[in-house]
Motif scaffolding. Structure first.
Motif, short mmCIF file in Angstrom:
data_model
loop_
_atom_site.label_atom_id
_atom_site.label_comp_id
_atom_site.label_asym_id
_atom_site.label_seq_id
_atom_site.Cartn_x
_atom_site.Cartn_y
_atom_site.Cartn_z
N GLY A 222 0.78 -1.23 0.00
CA GLY A 222 0.00 0.00 0.00
C GLY A 222 0.81 1.28 0.00
N ASP A 223 2.15 1.18 0.19
CA ASP A 223 2.98 2.39 0.17
C ASP A 223 3.10 2.93 -1.24
OD1 ASP A 223 3.40 2.19 2.87
OD2 ASP A 223 5.45 1.43 2.74
N HIS A 224 3.54 4.17 -1.34
CA HIS A 224 3.88 4.79 -2.62
C HIS A 224 5.40 4.91 -2.70
CE1 HIS A 224 -0.26 7.04 -2.78
NE2 HIS A 224 -0.36 5.73 -2.96
N VAL A 225 5.97 4.52 -3.83
CA VAL A 225 7.41 4.60 -4.06
C VAL A 225 7.65 5.39 -5.33
CG1 VAL A 225 9.53 3.31 -4.50
CG2 VAL A 225 7.84 2.41 -2.89
N GLY A 226 8.48 6.43 -5.25
CA GLY A 226 8.79 7.22 -6.42
C GLY A 226 9.81 6.52 -7.31
N VAL A 227 9.70 6.73 -8.61
CA VAL A 227 10.66 6.19 -9.57
C VAL A 227 11.04 7.32 -10.50
CG1 VAL A 227 11.12 4.47 -11.35
CG2 VAL A 227 9.63 3.89 -9.42
N CYS A 228 12.30 7.76 -10.43
CA CYS A 228 12.79 8.89 -11.22
C CYS A 228 13.91 8.39 -12.13
CB CYS A 228 13.28 10.01 -10.30
SG CYS A 228 13.67 11.56 -11.15
N LEU A 229 13.52 7.75 -13.23
CA LEU A 229 14.48 7.14 -14.15
C LEU A 229 14.06 7.41 -15.58
CD1 LEU A 229 14.76 3.62 -12.47
CD2 LEU A 229 16.56 5.36 -12.46
N GLU A 230 15.04 7.49 -16.48
CA GLU A 230 14.75 7.55 -17.91
C GLU A 230 14.19 6.21 -18.35
OE1 GLU A 230 14.87 10.18 -19.68
OE2 GLU A 230 16.23 11.55 -18.63
N ARG A 231 13.44 6.21 -19.46
CA ARG A 231 12.94 4.95 -20.00
C ARG A 231 14.11 4.03 -20.33
NH1 ARG A 231 11.17 5.33 -24.72
NH2 ARG A 231 11.85 7.46 -25.03
N GLY A 232 13.99 2.78 -19.92
CA GLY A 232 15.05 1.82 -20.18
C GLY A 232 14.84 0.55 -19.38
N VAL A 233 15.81 -0.35 -19.47
CA VAL A 233 15.72 -1.63 -18.78
C VAL A 233 15.58 -1.43 -17.28
CG1 VAL A 233 16.93 -3.80 -18.34
CG2 VAL A 233 17.05 -2.76 -20.61
N GLY A 234 16.37 -0.51 -16.72
CA GLY A 234 16.31 -0.27 -15.29
C GLY A 234 14.97 0.24 -14.82
N LEU A 235 14.28 1.02 -15.64
CA LEU A 235 12.96 1.53 -15.26
C LEU A 235 11.95 0.39 -15.18
CD1 LEU A 235 10.95 3.73 -14.62
CD2 LEU A 235 10.82 4.28 -17.06
N VAL A 236 11.97 -0.53 -16.14
CA VAL A 236 11.05 -1.67 -16.08
C VAL A 236 11.32 -2.49 -14.83
CG1 VAL A 236 10.30 -3.79 -17.22
CG2 VAL A 236 10.78 -1.77 -18.58
N ALA A 237 12.60 -2.75 -14.53
CA ALA A 237 12.94 -3.51 -13.32
C ALA A 237 12.41 -2.81 -12.08
CB ALA A 237 14.45 -3.70 -13.24
N ALA A 238 12.54 -1.47 -12.04
CA ALA A 238 12.11 -0.72 -10.86
C ALA A 238 10.60 -0.78 -10.69
CB ALA A 238 12.59 0.72 -10.96
N LEU A 239 9.85 -0.62 -11.79
CA LEU A 239 8.39 -0.63 -11.69
C LEU A 239 7.88 -1.99 -11.22
CD1 LEU A 239 7.50 1.33 -14.98
CD2 LEU A 239 7.83 2.22 -12.66
N LEU A 240 8.45 -3.06 -11.77
CA LEU A 240 8.03 -4.40 -11.35
C LEU A 240 8.45 -4.67 -9.91
CD1 LEU A 240 8.89 -6.43 -14.59
CD2 LEU A 240 6.60 -5.93 -13.71
N ALA A 241 9.60 -4.16 -9.51
CA ALA A 241 10.07 -4.37 -8.13
C ALA A 241 9.16 -3.68 -7.12
CB ALA A 241 11.51 -3.87 -7.98
N VAL A 242 8.69 -2.49 -7.47
CA VAL A 242 7.75 -1.79 -6.59
C VAL A 242 6.50 -2.63 -6.42
CG1 VAL A 242 6.28 0.24 -6.36
CG2 VAL A 242 8.65 0.50 -7.12
N TRP A 243 5.99 -3.19 -7.52
CA TRP A 243 4.83 -4.07 -7.42
C TRP A 243 5.13 -5.31 -6.58
CZ3 TRP A 243 2.61 -4.23 -13.13
CH2 TRP A 243 1.93 -3.02 -13.37
N SER A 244 6.31 -5.88 -6.76
CA SER A 244 6.67 -7.08 -6.01
C SER A 244 6.70 -6.80 -4.51
CB SER A 244 8.03 -7.60 -6.48
OG SER A 244 8.36 -8.83 -5.85
N ALA A 245 7.06 -5.56 -4.13
CA ALA A 245 7.08 -5.18 -2.72
C ALA A 245 5.68 -4.83 -2.20
CB ALA A 245 8.02 -3.99 -2.52
#
Length: 578
Positions: free
Chosen positions: A60-83
């Protein structure tokens, strides 16, 4: 009108993990400088999710993601969901004040960013997308849990964050699969939208269903030849675009059997007919998609065929109503306001209970507890069961796919100094600001560019003595003057020197003009943000100088921009020689 509801008990993250098991060695995400398989991406997601949980992130938390589009951004978005959390995209190109507001408003205490010590994120804890932590299974969530918070323009001058749900994202994939827009089998999907734009969800999230996502960089997005070359090089089968973006790049596309998804703004009759002809020739199969951010991207869709534009019928799982101001259903052919209900309707706005109650209203056509979203869009049913978009019931506008509330832009202008005020309208594909209070228009443009995203900065600022009024004392928009087309002057100073001549050549090409002069203003010549991005891309190609779109907005005069380019090129050359 109702269609069959789709079961949505499979979370998009669960679909991603199923795709990992099915094809671990398949390319999941590709960019110009990186490529990752499904197996490697899953391992990356697990490590980063562990790091988020170790930092105290909970369901239920909110996590900011401040990244350019790329492989790392996809990993970060999915990781936030996984958490178990929801991501809040913070576009690195946004002004610092905009990002600071989003951080405060959405209650962020943690942001994933490329640099763990960025000054613009000094008030929050920052980790990089390569951080790793303790292992563990993904946190269990329900369809009602938040998936992301995307900020849109606000009519009061304050952006509003829309809270979309995990069930909404799951049903988005189902909805488009059910009508054949996403066919069975592996697809290669181009990703060209900012993560802060809701259309990005239906692009990067295609990885959840096992598709390969290819990141198009800014030059590839805007230059027709590079765009077409990228589609061919990567074997891209599916691409999303706004109609204005597609019209800017379509001449460079030669790949056969491309599946095109248009959305974000109305499709012109001329473009509709060109795409119908392209379908008949077997070159492009296009779909027109419609949906507000508050209903998880897409609510209606239809193939582009025939001669007249429409936004299609409702997608499976979406219930729509065309109503008058007393919530009575309108018959075929009669214009009314569009209301949308179903599992994809968002939870509401962050910290805006009044606005949430105003826009997300009780659904009188369903059981107690269900809500429908009042879109503010005027539509009418056609006899064939499709919907025809008519316009807006309020002042909200769409410019190149971005939803903009003129009130937010007007509020930014009013903050320039006491006595300054403006009315902002859309003219064709441009925003135009009509200003009173005798402002310095160059200073005013700089002021607005420092506060708003580039797509919300008016292309033209016009000084007027007073606002024209109706007999009732309201602004008469019909009497606002047409802005000067800004044709180049025959007696202007010709560009001099290497850099002025280079910039003049780039501007003339982008603007489609024979020549421009040293004293010409880029935006007075009819330019807009898409053209500014093309200028930035061309300068980088010619000189290796990486500029931002804001550099164009802050120096719209050719001679000033050329001087800045010369200085930036000197810095690059000096650094390379060290």
């Amino acid at each position: 009108m109702t269609t069959n509801l789709i079961a949505q008990d499979d979370d998009p993250l669960a679909r991603f993990l199923q795709s990992v098991e099915a094809a671990p060695d398949r390319a999941a995400v590709q960019s110009a400088d990186a490529s990752v398989t499904f197996a490697d991406l899953a391992a990356w997601v697990a490590d980063l999710a562990g790091a988020l949980r170790d930092r105290g992130v909970r369901r239920g938390d909110h996590v900011g993601v401040c990244l350019e589009r790329g492989v790392g951004l996809v990993a970060a978005l999915l990781a936030v969901w996984s958490a178990g959390a929801a991501y809040v995209p913070l576009d690195p190109r946004y002004p610092d004040e905009r990002i600071a507001f989003m951080i405060q408003d959405s209650g962020l205490r943690l942001v994933v960013a490329a640099d763990d010590r960025p000054t613009r994120l000094a008030d929050v804890e920052v980790i990089t997308p390569v951080a790793s932590g303790s292992t563990g299974e993904p946190v269990s969530v329900t369809p009602a849990d938040a998936a992301y918070v995307i900020y849109t323009s606000g009519s009061t001058g304050v952006p509003k964050g829309v809270i979309a749900t995990r069930g909404g994202v799951a049903s988005l994939l189902h909805r488009l699969e059910a009508v054949g827009a996403y066919p069975d089998g592996h697809r290669v999907v181009g990703w060209n939208a900012s993560a802060s734009f809701d259309a990005s969800v239906q692009q990067w999230a295609r990885v959840c269903r096992g598709d390969t996502v290819v990141v198009l960089d800014e030059e590839q997005r805007r230059d027709p030849a590079r765009f077409g070359a990228a589609l061919a090089e990567h074997g891209i089968t599916d691409i999303d675009a706004t109609p204005s973006h597609w019209e800017a790049v379509e001449q460079g596309v030669t790949a056969p059997a491309l599946r095109l998804f248009l959305g974000g703004e109305p499709v012109s009759t001329a473009l509709w007919r060109r795409l119908d002809a392209a379908k008949e020739a077997g070159r492009v199969e296009a779909f027109n998609l419609y949906g507000p951010t508050e209903c998880t991207v897409d609510s209606t869709a239809g193939p582009i065929e025939g001669t007249e534009p429409h936004i299609g019928p409702p997608l499976p799982g979406v219930e729509v109503h065309v109503l008058d101001d007393r919530l009575a259903e309108m018959p075929v052919g009669v214009t009314g306001e569009l209301y949308i209900s179903g599992p994809a309707v968002a939870r509401g706005y962050v910290n805006r209970p009044g606005l949430t109650a105003e826009r997300f209203v009780a659904d009188p056509f369903a059981g107690a507890g269900r809500r429908m979203y009042r879109t503010g869009d005027e539509v009418r049913w056609r006899a064939d069961g499709t919907l025809e978009f008519v316009g807006r019931a309020d002042r909200q506008v769409k410019v190149r796919g971005f939803r903009i509330e003129p009130g937010e832009v007007e509020a930014a202008i009013a903050g320039y100094r006491d006595g300054c005020a403006a009315v902002v309208v859309a003219r064709a594909d441009d925003l135009v600001a009509y200003c009173v209070g005798d402002p310095d228009l160059d200073e005013l443009r700089d002021h607005v560019a420092a506060l708003l995203p580039a797509h919300a900065v008016p292309a033209r600022f016009v000084r007027i003595v007073a606002f024209p009024l109706t007999v009732n004392g309201k602004i008469d928009f019909s009497l606002l003057p047409e802005p000067d087309a800004g044709a180049t002057r025959a007696d202007g100073r010709r560009p001099e020197g290497e850099y002025e001549e280079l910039v003049a050549g780039v501007w003339a090409e982008v603007l489609g003009q024979d020549r421009v002069f040293a004293d010409d203003d880029f935006f007075a010549l009819g330019a807009h943000s898409l053209m500014a991005i093309r200028v930035v891309a061309r300068v980088k190609k010619e000189l290796g100088v990486a500029l931002s779109i804001r550099d164009v907005y802050r120096r719209p005069m050719l001679r000033d921009f050329a001087e800045f380019v010369q200085s930036a090129h000197a810095d690059v050359t000096s650094a390379a020689g060290r």
